[in-house]
Design a protein around this motif. Structure first.
Motif, PDB file in Angstrom:
ATOM      1  N   MET A   1       0.824  -1.175   0.000  1.00  0.00           N
ATOM      2  CA  MET A   1       0.000   0.000   0.000  1.00  0.00           C
ATOM      3  C   MET A   1       0.865   1.234   0.000  1.00  0.00           C
ATOM      4  SD  MET A   1      -3.210  -0.226   2.510  1.00  0.00           S
ATOM      5  CE  MET A   1      -4.691  -0.884   1.856  1.00  0.00           C
ATOM      6  N   ASN A   2       0.431   2.234  -0.702  1.00  0.00           N
ATOM      7  CA  ASN A   2       1.137   3.489  -0.781  1.00  0.00           C
ATOM      8  C   ASN A   2       0.426   4.515   0.084  1.00  0.00           C
ATOM      9  OD1 ASN A   2       3.354   4.752  -1.728  1.00  0.00           O
ATOM     10  ND2 ASN A   2       2.660   4.925  -3.846  1.00  0.00           N
ATOM     11  N   TYR A   3       1.082   5.036   1.121  1.00  0.00           N
ATOM     12  CA  TYR A   3       0.476   6.001   2.015  1.00  0.00           C
ATOM     13  C   TYR A   3       1.063   7.381   1.744  1.00  0.00           C
ATOM     14  CZ  TYR A   3      -1.356   2.131   4.747  1.00  0.00           C
ATOM     15  OH  TYR A   3      -2.015   1.019   5.157  1.00  0.00           O
ATOM     16  N   ASP A   4       0.197   8.361   1.790  1.00  0.00           N
ATOM     17  CA  ASP A   4       0.624   9.744   1.672  1.00  0.00           C
ATOM     18  C   ASP A   4       1.043  10.192   3.065  1.00  0.00           C
ATOM     19  OD1 ASP A   4       1.006  12.416   1.237  1.00  0.00           O
ATOM     20  OD2 ASP A   4      -1.021  12.818   0.490  1.00  0.00           O
ATOM     21  N   LYS A   5       2.342  10.388   3.276  1.00  0.00           N
ATOM     22  CA  LYS A   5       2.861  10.690   4.605  1.00  0.00           C
ATOM     23  C   LYS A   5       2.307  11.987   5.168  1.00  0.00           C
ATOM     24  CE  LYS A   5       7.074   8.057   4.054  1.00  0.00           C
ATOM     25  NZ  LYS A   5       8.504   8.040   4.008  1.00  0.00           N
ATOM     26  N   GLU A   6       1.905  12.904   4.317  1.00  0.00           N
ATOM     27  CA  GLU A   6       1.369  14.177   4.798  1.00  0.00           C
ATOM     28  C   GLU A   6      -0.033  14.029   5.373  1.00  0.00           C
ATOM     29  OE1 GLU A   6       1.706  17.115   1.727  1.00  0.00           O
ATOM     30  OE2 GLU A   6       3.757  16.530   1.271  1.00  0.00           O
ATOM     31  N   ASN A   7      -0.767  12.978   5.004  1.00  0.00           N
ATOM     32  CA  ASN A   7      -2.137  12.810   5.457  1.00  0.00           C
ATOM     33  C   ASN A   7      -2.287  11.832   6.612  1.00  0.00           C
ATOM     34  OD1 ASN A   7      -3.213  14.632   3.617  1.00  0.00           O
ATOM     35  ND2 ASN A   7      -3.333  13.081   2.023  1.00  0.00           N
ATOM     36  N   ILE A   8      -1.202  11.294   7.124  1.00  0.00           N
ATOM     37  CA  ILE A   8      -1.272  10.369   8.255  1.00  0.00           C
ATOM     38  C   ILE A   8      -1.287  11.188   9.535  1.00  0.00           C
ATOM     39  CG2 ILE A   8      -0.089   8.544   9.518  1.00  0.00           C
ATOM     40  CD1 ILE A   8       1.079   7.604   6.880  1.00  0.00           C
ATOM     41  N   GLU A   9      -2.315  10.957  10.355  1.00  0.00           N
ATOM     42  CA  GLU A   9      -2.408  11.675  11.617  1.00  0.00           C
ATOM     43  C   GLU A   9      -1.516  11.021  12.654  1.00  0.00           C
ATOM     44  OE1 GLU A   9      -6.254  12.663  13.087  1.00  0.00           O
ATOM     45  OE2 GLU A   9      -7.082  12.818  11.063  1.00  0.00           O
ATOM     46  N   ILE A  10      -0.715  11.853  13.305  1.00  0.00           N
ATOM     47  CA  ILE A  10       0.199  11.373  14.334  1.00  0.00           C
ATOM     48  C   ILE A  10      -0.027  12.223  15.577  1.00  0.00           C
ATOM     49  CG2 ILE A  10       2.600  10.822  14.876  1.00  0.00           C
ATOM     50  CD1 ILE A  10       3.268  11.249  11.945  1.00  0.00           C
ATOM     51  N   CYS A  11       0.063  11.589  16.714  1.00  0.00           N
ATOM     52  CA  CYS A  11      -0.044  12.330  17.969  1.00  0.00           C
ATOM     53  C   CYS A  11       1.215  13.191  18.095  1.00  0.00           C
ATOM     54  CB  CYS A  11      -0.160  11.363  19.144  1.00  0.00           C
ATOM     55  SG  CYS A  11      -0.359  12.208  20.717  1.00  0.00           S
ATOM     56  N   SER A  12       1.026  14.497  18.090  1.00  0.00           N
ATOM     57  CA  SER A  12       2.183  15.387  18.130  1.00  0.00           C
ATOM     58  C   SER A  12       2.518  15.853  19.544  1.00  0.00           C
ATOM     59  CB  SER A  12       1.949  16.596  17.224  1.00  0.00           C
ATOM     60  OG  SER A  12       0.810  17.314  17.662  1.00  0.00           O
ATOM     61  N   CYS A  13       1.706  15.500  20.507  1.00  0.00           N
ATOM     62  CA  CYS A  13       2.003  15.917  21.873  1.00  0.00           C
ATOM     63  C   CYS A  13       3.065  14.995  22.470  1.00  0.00           C
ATOM     64  CB  CYS A  13       0.749  15.926  22.733  1.00  0.00           C
ATOM     65  SG  CYS A  13       0.069  14.299  23.045  1.00  0.00           S
ATOM     66  N   HIS A  14       3.752  15.511  23.448  1.00  0.00           N
ATOM     67  CA  HIS A  14       4.800  14.741  24.097  1.00  0.00           C
ATOM     68  C   HIS A  14       4.452  14.448  25.548  1.00  0.00           C
ATOM     69  CE1 HIS A  14       7.376  15.142  20.612  1.00  0.00           C
ATOM     70  NE2 HIS A  14       7.074  16.428  20.587  1.00  0.00           N
ATOM     71  N   ILE A  15       3.203  14.683  25.899  1.00  0.00           N
ATOM     72  CA  ILE A  15       2.748  14.440  27.256  1.00  0.00           C
ATOM     73  C   ILE A  15       2.146  13.035  27.309  1.00  0.00           C
ATOM     74  CG2 ILE A  15       1.134  15.149  29.061  1.00  0.00           C
ATOM     75  CD1 ILE A  15       1.230  17.972  27.774  1.00  0.00           C
ATOM     76  N   ILE A  16       2.640  12.245  28.213  1.00  0.00           N
ATOM     77  CA  ILE A  16       2.073  10.919  28.403  1.00  0.00           C
ATOM     78  C   ILE A  16       1.130  10.998  29.595  1.00  0.00           C
ATOM     79  CG2 ILE A  16       2.557   8.523  29.039  1.00  0.00           C
ATOM     80  CD1 ILE A  16       5.218   8.812  27.605  1.00  0.00           C
ATOM     81  N   HIS A  17      -0.069  10.497  29.429  1.00  0.00           N
ATOM     82  CA  HIS A  17      -1.074  10.527  30.486  1.00  0.00           C
ATOM     83  C   HIS A  17      -0.827   9.339  31.405  1.00  0.00           C
ATOM     84  CE1 HIS A  17      -2.758  12.615  26.970  1.00  0.00           C
ATOM     85  NE2 HIS A  17      -3.122  13.500  27.895  1.00  0.00           N
ATOM     86  N   GLU A  18       0.126   9.505  32.306  1.00  0.00           N
ATOM     87  CA  GLU A  18       0.580   8.425  33.187  1.00  0.00           C
ATOM     88  C   GLU A  18      -0.569   7.763  33.940  1.00  0.00           C
ATOM     89  OE1 GLU A  18       3.643   7.111  33.712  1.00  0.00           O
ATOM     90  OE2 GLU A  18       4.726   8.470  32.412  1.00  0.00           O
ATOM     91  N   ASN A  19      -1.521   8.560  34.429  1.00  0.00           N
ATOM     92  CA  ASN A  19      -2.630   7.988  35.203  1.00  0.00           C
ATOM     93  C   ASN A  19      -3.481   7.053  34.343  1.00  0.00           C
ATOM     94  OD1 ASN A  19      -3.487  10.252  33.724  1.00  0.00           O
ATOM     95  ND2 ASN A  19      -5.145  10.709  35.154  1.00  0.00           N
ATOM     96  N   ILE A  20      -3.713   7.413  33.090  1.00  0.00           N
ATOM     97  CA  ILE A  20      -4.507   6.577  32.197  1.00  0.00           C
ATOM     98  C   ILE A  20      -3.745   5.298  31.864  1.00  0.00           C
ATOM     99  CG2 ILE A  20      -5.527   6.394  29.895  1.00  0.00           C
ATOM    100  CD1 ILE A  20      -6.141   9.415  30.106  1.00  0.00           C
ATOM    101  N   VAL A  21      -2.475   5.444  31.517  1.00  0.00           N
ATOM    102  CA  VAL A  21      -1.650   4.290  31.174  1.00  0.00           C
ATOM    103  C   VAL A  21      -1.575   3.327  32.360  1.00  0.00           C
ATOM    104  CG1 VAL A  21       0.669   3.513  30.531  1.00  0.00           C
ATOM    105  CG2 VAL A  21      -0.325   5.526  29.417  1.00  0.00           C
ATOM    106  N   SER A  22      -1.363   3.845  33.551  1.00  0.00           N
ATOM    107  CA  SER A  22      -1.276   2.993  34.747  1.00  0.00           C
ATOM    108  C   SER A  22      -2.590   2.273  35.015  1.00  0.00           C
ATOM    109  CB  SER A  22      -0.912   3.830  35.976  1.00  0.00           C
ATOM    110  OG  SER A  22       0.397   4.329  35.837  1.00  0.00           O
TER     111      SER A  22
END
Length: 122
Positions: A1-22
């Motif tokens: 499959m050929n993906y358009d890299k500009e249209n892929i949504e990526i989480c750009s935040c660098h905050i990890i929600h530790e309470n949710i993950v735990s």
């Protein structure tokens, strides 16, 4: 499959929600159970086996009857029955020379019906 890299949504935040993950990490399903579930769905990933499950939801049946119902050879049906039996989805009982198949537990019918409701949803 050929993906358009500009249209892929990526989480750009660098905050990890530790309470949710735990919280999720404490209650997430264990890996063994997840692997067993994947195997279960692999077995059901065949239209013939789903047709057999559907038929056995309606009635106990022998190989000859299932073969006639699905218009398939008895060896082909026997192969699918073996897979379903090994996965503990169906069971059998012998009455003289005839072997009758039925569902092995009450969980299979609701799973089938829930999946059917999902795929029939408009």
């Amino acid at each position: 499959m050929n993906y358009d890299k500009e249209n892929i949504e990526i989480c750009s935040c660098h905050i990890i929600h530790e309470n949710i993950v735990s919280k999720v990490k404490e209650t997430i399903t264990d890996n063994t159970s997840i692997c067993n579930m994947a195997e279960f769905f692999k077995v059901l990933n065949d239209p013939t086996r789903l047709k057999i499950i559907n038929a056995l939801m309606l009635s106990e049946m022998c190989v000859c009857d299932i073969s006639a119902l699905l218009n398939m050879s008895q060896p082909a049906i026997s192969h699918h029955l073996k897979i379903l039996r090994q996965s503990k989805l169906i069971k059998y009982r012998r009455d003289g020379k005839i072997v009758y198949y039925s569902l092995d537990d009450e969980h299979i019918k609701p799973i089938f019906n829930q999946c059917l409701a999902h795929v029939d949803e408009k």
